[in-house]
Scaffold this active site. Sequence first.
Site, mmCIF file in Angstrom:
data_model
loop_
_atom_site.group_PDB
_atom_site.id
_atom_site.type_symbol
_atom_site.label_atom_id
_atom_site.label_comp_id
_atom_site.label_asym_id
_atom_site.label_seq_id
_atom_site.Cartn_x
_atom_site.Cartn_y
_atom_site.Cartn_z
ATOM 1 N N GLY A 137 31.386 -9.302 29.211
ATOM 2 C CA GLY A 137 30.934 -9.066 27.849
ATOM 3 C C GLY A 137 30.733 -7.584 27.592
ATOM 4 O O GLY A 137 30.589 -6.785 28.519
ATOM 5 N N CYS A 138 30.684 -7.228 26.321
ATOM 6 C CA CYS A 138 30.603 -5.809 25.963
ATOM 7 C C CYS A 138 29.251 -5.209 26.360
ATOM 8 O O CYS A 138 29.182 -4.198 27.055
ATOM 9 C CB CYS A 138 30.879 -5.617 24.471
ATOM 10 S SG CYS A 138 29.885 -6.642 23.372
#
Lengths: 327, 327, 327, 327
Positions: A137-138
Amino acid sequence: MAQEKKIKAGIVGGAGYTGGEMIRILLNHPDVTVSFVHSRSNAGNPLYAVHADLLGETDLLFTGELSNDVDVVFLCLGHGESVKFMESADLAAHIKVIDLSQDFRLGEMVKGRTFVYGLPEMQRDVIRTAQNVANPGCFATAIQLGLLPLAANGLLTDVHTTGITGSTGAGQKLQSTSHFTWRANNISTYKVLDHQHLREIRRSLQQLQPGFSGEVNFVPVRGDYPRGIWITSYLKSDLSLADAVKLYKDYYDGHPFTHVSEKQIDLKQVVNTNKCIIQLEKIGDRLVIHSIEDNLLKGASGQAVQNMNLMCGLDETAGLKLKSIVF
Amino acid sequence: MAQEKKIKAGIVGGAGYTGGEMIRILLNHPDVTVSFVHSRSNAGNPLYAVHADLLGETDLLFTGELSNDVDVVFLCLGHGESVKFMESADLAAHIKVIDLSQDFRLGEMVKGRTFVYGLPEMQRDVIRTAQNVANPGCFATAIQLGLLPLAANGLLTDVHTTGITGSTGAGQKLQSTSHFTWRANNISTYKVLDHQHLREIRRSLQQLQPGFSGEVNFVPVRGDYPRGIWITSYLKSDLSLADAVKLYKDYYDGHPFTHVSEKQIDLKQVVNTNKCIIQLEKIGDRLVIHSIEDNLLKGASGQAVQNMNLMCGLDETAGLKLKSIVF
Amino acid sequence: MAQEKKIKAGIVGGAGYTGGEMIRILLNHPDVTVSFVHSRSNAGNPLYAVHADLLGETDLLFTGELSNDVDVVFLCLGHGESVKFMESADLAAHIKVIDLSQDFRLGEMVKGRTFVYGLPEMQRDVIRTAQNVANPGCFATAIQLGLLPLAANGLLTDVHTTGITGSTGAGQKLQSTSHFTWRANNISTYKVLDHQHLREIRRSLQQLQPGFSGEVNFVPVRGDYPRGIWITSYLKSDLSLADAVKLYKDYYDGHPFTHVSEKQIDLKQVVNTNKCIIQLEKIGDRLVIHSIEDNLLKGASGQAVQNMNLMCGLDETAGLKLKSIVF
Amino acid sequence: MAQEKKIKAGIVGGAGYTGGEMIRILLNHPDVTVSFVHSRSNAGNPLYAVHADLLGETDLLFTGELSNDVDVVFLCLGHGESVKFMESADLAAHIKVIDLSQDFRLGEMVKGRTFVYGLPEMQRDVIRTAQNVANPGCFATAIQLGLLPLAANGLLTDVHTTGITGSTGAGQKLQSTSHFTWRANNISTYKVLDHQHLREIRRSLQQLQPGFSGEVNFVPVRGDYPRGIWITSYLKSDLSLADAVKLYKDYYDGHPFTHVSEKQIDLKQVVNTNKCIIQLEKIGDRLVIHSIEDNLLKGASGQAVQNMNLMCGLDETAGLKLKSIVF
């Protein structure tokens, strides 16, 4: 790599933000050919009908068909959509899969495929031999890159983290919190101390520092700009600043995209690149770690290409020497 | 209050941001006349030569002279400049002084004048009888308003705070961190865990919760917008969410500018007003407090006028019913 | 005006942007009581459920019922909705109507009601005795205020106009051109040389300068900010700069909201106010006129209140001494 | 081109915005080596001390010395500084010079060197054999690209142009009009109908359409974003839209960076690329031409590299396949 042996790549979910970034990177990648860009809703349209900036760069059309004549497939689908796709699609066994959703980040399997967590700075060698990769995920990427060197040395204590993200993190769906009039000059928070990325973060930290049971407190903030993630974490630490800097530089030595700055950093140093820059401070007994990335690149499509490069035996930086926007 | 008994106010340092806001508020204040606006460098020029938005609203000129024929003087000077001014100026004893700098916030005295800390939500009655008031800092106001109800009930534990401020907090001086090209779409931090406002915050908290020796960890962030402060604090707490909301609502009952929202808040709810809005969340054993204000109003000039209203026996809200910008 | 004789106002379409601004202004208007705020979709909810910045300022609820016990009704409805409302609603004859849509700006009638074009700087005395007013469009207001003095003196020639508007001009509907990610840092145009406001503009110009048949070329631009309209018009003119400035100052003499600046202007001088500021330049044989306003205030709700003030015999500026946002 | 024959490039004035962009492009250019980056004030410092985004990409230092062991020198100096530099520096005759200032755009000579106007879409073949090139101005490039096909066919009439530029156009100097607090959400104009780029624009237009003596009216606007130029021009024309589109597509056929869009365009399609995208509209008897570019790339450093590619016999697009920022 010679021209005739280019990697053939397919992109599934090519009409969204991460799909668009994937196209932009791969069109200029020296060792890759884009074989297909799949989008049910846009099949038959030119890519630039959706990604208007691509006008003049490619005449490729979206397709509604999948082809097994590819080496790697990128899944740029929403959370929950990747697992459905994998269950229903007839993907040939030789095809490497890189999934950008959160569907496989905690070790989930599908149709006999096991996914490796694709954070090169944590486990580059594992990725090199992986057939399937779950792209982090970012927020998870930027937070972990700020903490990995400590975890790898068993030095993690309770962590306090603030993260500010650009609006692209929320995708292209029209919603009140991404309405320009509302969001311009505005600040708000969401999922405070309860963000779903905490699961993959904790999993990585415990892999590196077995037995770590401390807190990871995370306050996610909606920023009023489109791109980039700023992370500030702090924790109690006995390390001096000099020792901490050395620890981080040693850990990231040889990793081409993650760098330690000894000067104050600001978010735009990394926007539109695949880089993560880290800065450390020591105030009293607390170590402060700032880490920054572009959420769509190092936090999504850029890291996916980095993973592909590793999985396919290419130079880790191929296609990823991106010009920063700077301003 | 009848027209013939209007309060006469002087503004010292009228060419800066807080001086400008003071003028804007006082020009429309029903019970106040602006007697002079002092600025050495702009003496003789019309106010709108500096504050261009005032064109058509007043023909008043800046003056280089001070007059003692006023009831109250606002000092809108830089830190360190207020104490110099007070030492050198020949201010009549009857004049009330409201200082917006940090020079007198910790109880400092000058020429026999003692300053009361001007946070109405903490000590409105003390302010009502004060001759001199030290107006709180912008970050300090928003952070304290998020913590006062806990401190007043002896419930403070270690606090973790993030604060994001607009660029007006840095004043009108041209500097690299307020260059448009640099700051637009950018995020950075400064004085992490070491901001000077921690001193006045800690002083207030200990006044309300004697013996409090916990941590107040504060990460200040430069936001990429001009106005407003967003604060998120969290701490360990046994309070349920319902009990916490009740505690806060009870504490702020009767305070006209500070309100508790039971819905998610966003910064623009308060921009260009004198309000502070607070929202609470409970996640596990941690209580989260969001508090927002306009740094130039509730965080500076608006609160100064609120203090003046109290000191002069006016309605606390006089002149401060400001239209929010909203968007 | 004494308290017991307050004007009773109703707002129809109170959940939109112009409805919200109407509420914000009227809540603080010294001579007006808000009798009802009508919104079918929000009936029963508190105003602050939609306009979150109103928390702490009013406990009024939206209503789905209309009342005839009011003196004036503001229609804050979409284009085409006002005429439908007027046709179906049972509005008592004594009620003054101020419509913010474009439905009645060209002299349309409904149920025997004739609408006067509500541009006070053009025909203040006509408005004073009007029963129904059609409030001008936002672009139309700023463009006309830049041209009225020329038209009134028969000096108009072919006009070339650029107008840049904030995103609030497009309302609160979610659409791709108001998606934050798209609009931030972006510029685009729409309805180039073909904007619907050209009709009301041309009508006014011909009213003042009968026989004017020149061009009015108008390029509307979407700006990447929420509030405010910037207009630059130029045309061939024999006037010297000094004569032009005098002409404009004479024309607007006595008009409290429209001012001529002899210095370079910038949009934020008027944002969050009811003002229009005009600046003139002469380059060669061309006269350049810049005019600026807040599209939601002088361009909509503020001007509507100005019209109400005139129609009800109040001070033209009552309730409209608004603090500029400045920054 | 084989590695051993790389072009050696020097950059003079490497600490400014265009110098920084030049470095960013050339570091990734497949056929170029950066031999030196000259900056008097920064000599001895690493490039990333000034251009912080370059951390991790190069260890090159700024130098205060010039070397003649280069093939091409880029002058990234202020207006008036390039001519001084050329007069005082001892530049070997074999070195090609590409100047980004306005000092040589009107055919000025210095030390026997004649400069060719470097707009490839106008005169690519002349540039291919040039020893010295004057790179066009940023506004001038976008305006001309919108008008060249008409001029080349003798179809120009009086032109009315609006141009909106990002703040990077004003460089890195701290000034009130680039102060973040002032410029955010603000609009203003400057040099209305009197911009210096009109000279080079008129010169090009007359070269293509000899005898053209019509007006070019240009309103330059300061936008509230960092990068990009939006141009809208309109003029009287007999061309149908279809004929105009064909004319433009034919003219730009074979030019790799300039494209005609048949859909509505928006500025961010080209930001951080070397492209110019043009869109046409026909309204009544007026032809409207929108043209967009990144002012620092196609409007400055990108076009300079494009010119170098042509002058050095490289692929015109080498090093210029840049990933758009898009959002």
